[in-house]
Design an enzyme around this catalytic site. Sequence first.
Site, PDB file in Angstrom:
ATOM      1  N   ARG A  70      46.919  28.123  24.673  1.00 16.02           N
ATOM      2  CA  ARG A  70      46.817  28.003  23.197  1.00 16.02           C
ATOM      3  C   ARG A  70      47.809  28.975  22.764  1.00 16.02           C
ATOM      4  O   ARG A  70      48.139  29.003  21.894  1.00 16.02           O
ATOM      5  CB  ARG A  70      45.290  28.458  22.747  1.00 16.02           C
ATOM      6  CG  ARG A  70      44.348  27.219  23.146  1.00 16.02           C
ATOM      7  CD  ARG A  70      42.833  27.666  22.607  1.00 16.02           C
ATOM      8  NE  ARG A  70      42.294  26.493  22.758  1.00 16.02           N
ATOM      9  CZ  ARG A  70      40.920  26.379  23.212  1.00 16.02           C
ATOM     10  NH1 ARG A  70      40.337  27.464  23.493  1.00 16.02           N
ATOM     11  NH2 ARG A  70      40.321  25.322  23.162  1.00 16.02           N
TER      12      ARG A  70
ATOM     13  N   ARG B 178      30.093  30.999  23.347  1.00 11.93           N
ATOM     14  CA  ARG B 178      29.776  30.735  24.860  1.00 11.93           C
ATOM     15  C   ARG B 178      28.720  31.351  25.257  1.00 11.93           C
ATOM     16  O   ARG B 178      28.048  30.908  26.397  1.00 11.93           O
ATOM     17  CB  ARG B 178      31.207  30.800  25.377  1.00 11.93           C
ATOM     18  CG  ARG B 178      32.358  29.928  24.980  1.00 11.93           C
ATOM     19  CD  ARG B 178      33.642  30.139  25.775  1.00 11.93           C
ATOM     20  NE  ARG B 178      34.646  29.369  25.322  1.00 11.93           N
ATOM     21  CZ  ARG B 178      35.396  29.905  24.246  1.00 11.93           C
ATOM     22  NH1 ARG B 178      35.428  30.932  23.773  1.00 11.93           N
ATOM     23  NH2 ARG B 178      36.488  28.925  23.825  1.00 11.93           N
TER      24      ARG B 178
ATOM     25  N   HIS C 146      36.930  34.284  28.934  1.00 13.34           N
ATOM     26  CA  HIS C 146      37.256  33.065  28.076  1.00 13.34           C
ATOM     27  C   HIS C 146      36.348  33.191  26.957  1.00 13.34           C
ATOM     28  O   HIS C 146      35.103  32.902  27.250  1.00 13.34           O
ATOM     29  CB  HIS C 146      37.167  31.854  28.829  1.00 13.34           C
ATOM     30  CG  HIS C 146      37.115  30.537  28.090  1.00 13.34           C
ATOM     31  ND1 HIS C 146      38.328  30.452  27.391  1.00 13.34           N
ATOM     32  CD2 HIS C 146      36.239  29.534  28.055  1.00 13.34           C
ATOM     33  CE1 HIS C 146      38.047  29.015  26.674  1.00 13.34           C
ATOM     34  NE2 HIS C 146      36.785  28.520  27.180  1.00 13.34           N
TER      35      HIS C 146
ATOM     36  N   ASP D 132      43.061  29.476  27.239  1.00 13.70           N
ATOM     37  CA  ASP D 132      43.335  30.367  26.179  1.00 13.70           C
ATOM     38  C   ASP D 132      44.797  30.750  26.198  1.00 13.70           C
ATOM     39  O   ASP D 132      45.676  30.908  25.530  1.00 13.70           O
ATOM     40  CB  ASP D 132      42.739  31.913  26.455  1.00 13.70           C
ATOM     41  CG  ASP D 132      41.197  31.604  26.634  1.00 13.70           C
ATOM     42  OD1 ASP D 132      40.630  31.545  25.524  1.00 13.70           O
ATOM     43  OD2 ASP D 132      40.570  31.192  27.824  1.00 13.70           O
TER      44      ASP D 132
END
Length: 318
Positions: A152, A89, A176, A149
């Site tokens: 998840r 990212r 993140h 996250d």
Amino acid sequence: MIKKNKVAVIGAGQVGATTAFTLAVKGLVSELVIIDINRDKAEGEALDINHGMPFMKPAKIYAGTYEDTKDAEVVLITAGLPRKPGQSRRDLIHTNSRIIKDIVTHLNKYAEDPVIVVATNPVDLMALTAQKVSKQPKSKVFGSGTLLDTARFKYALAQNCNIEARSISAEIIGEHGEGEIPVWSLANVVGVPLAIYCSVCDGICEEEKRVELFERVRDSGMEVIKKKGATYYAIALTLARITEAILGDENSVLTVSTYVDGYLGVTDVSMGLPAVVGAGGIQRLIDLPLSLEEQKSFIETANVLKDLAKDIEEFKPH
Ligand code: APR
């Protein structure tokens, strides 16, 4: 007077379009404007969603311009380059920070009093960029952060113990991405610490399995990208959840990327922390009693993000 729930989604790509669809299907908006530099894409997405209107709660959904953000209560920014397989990212920082500055400069001109939520990656640095450029107070500008996250993580823990994900209280904080931190010390099921609960639920509870589970969670975005090219359903649900908390003035505790000003001595960075989210955006942060190791990881991640932020030239709008 009936409350108007107006949301603007900026970026009509995979994340933006799926978010618009999710907001419509959940009946969360009365008015939804979709804005993209590719006008045809925004119009196509609005039309496609509108064709399902007989099956949804009525809403005015259309492709528009920044002028249409004037009375938006929430603006969701999803515009920018997505990751490709193998890319981090953080690799998107330069291109996407230019896009964020451009968008927020437009919002400063047209949007009167929105809560701005950034999903563009790297989201913590893009949230910081938006916080610096926006005329809105920092409590009204934040990123989706580690809420995805966290989702998840809950999903993985739920699978491990064969209970539903909503019954688990466990957070991922920090960045993140590479610098995310699982808060194992506070994870619990109805108040029972996960360390105890796990051993009675026949889950895999050893320390090395925990590390394995977390690493799988941390890398799961890339796993999806490798398999299908992009991620968008779960981030769309994440953004819809944040929008719901704002529009409904819910004061929900959500782990979003918020401006940090003194937590554990960390300042001038945006990171995922549990925040109370309601009508005006972030009302306050929840002070987590982290373990010493978790505190150390948080500070380390903050330092990495601060160095990366230096790479974003001049935060001010041009
Ligand atoms: N203003 C408005 N829209 C823009 C701008 C801009 N300055 N620059 C790009 N866009 C639009 C593009 O035209 C495109 O429709 O942003 C959209 C991006 O869509 P995709 O390429 O499909 O990317 P997507 O998968 O939606 O991801 C967008 O969200 O989760 C993050 O990592 C992801 O940073 C990425 C972002």
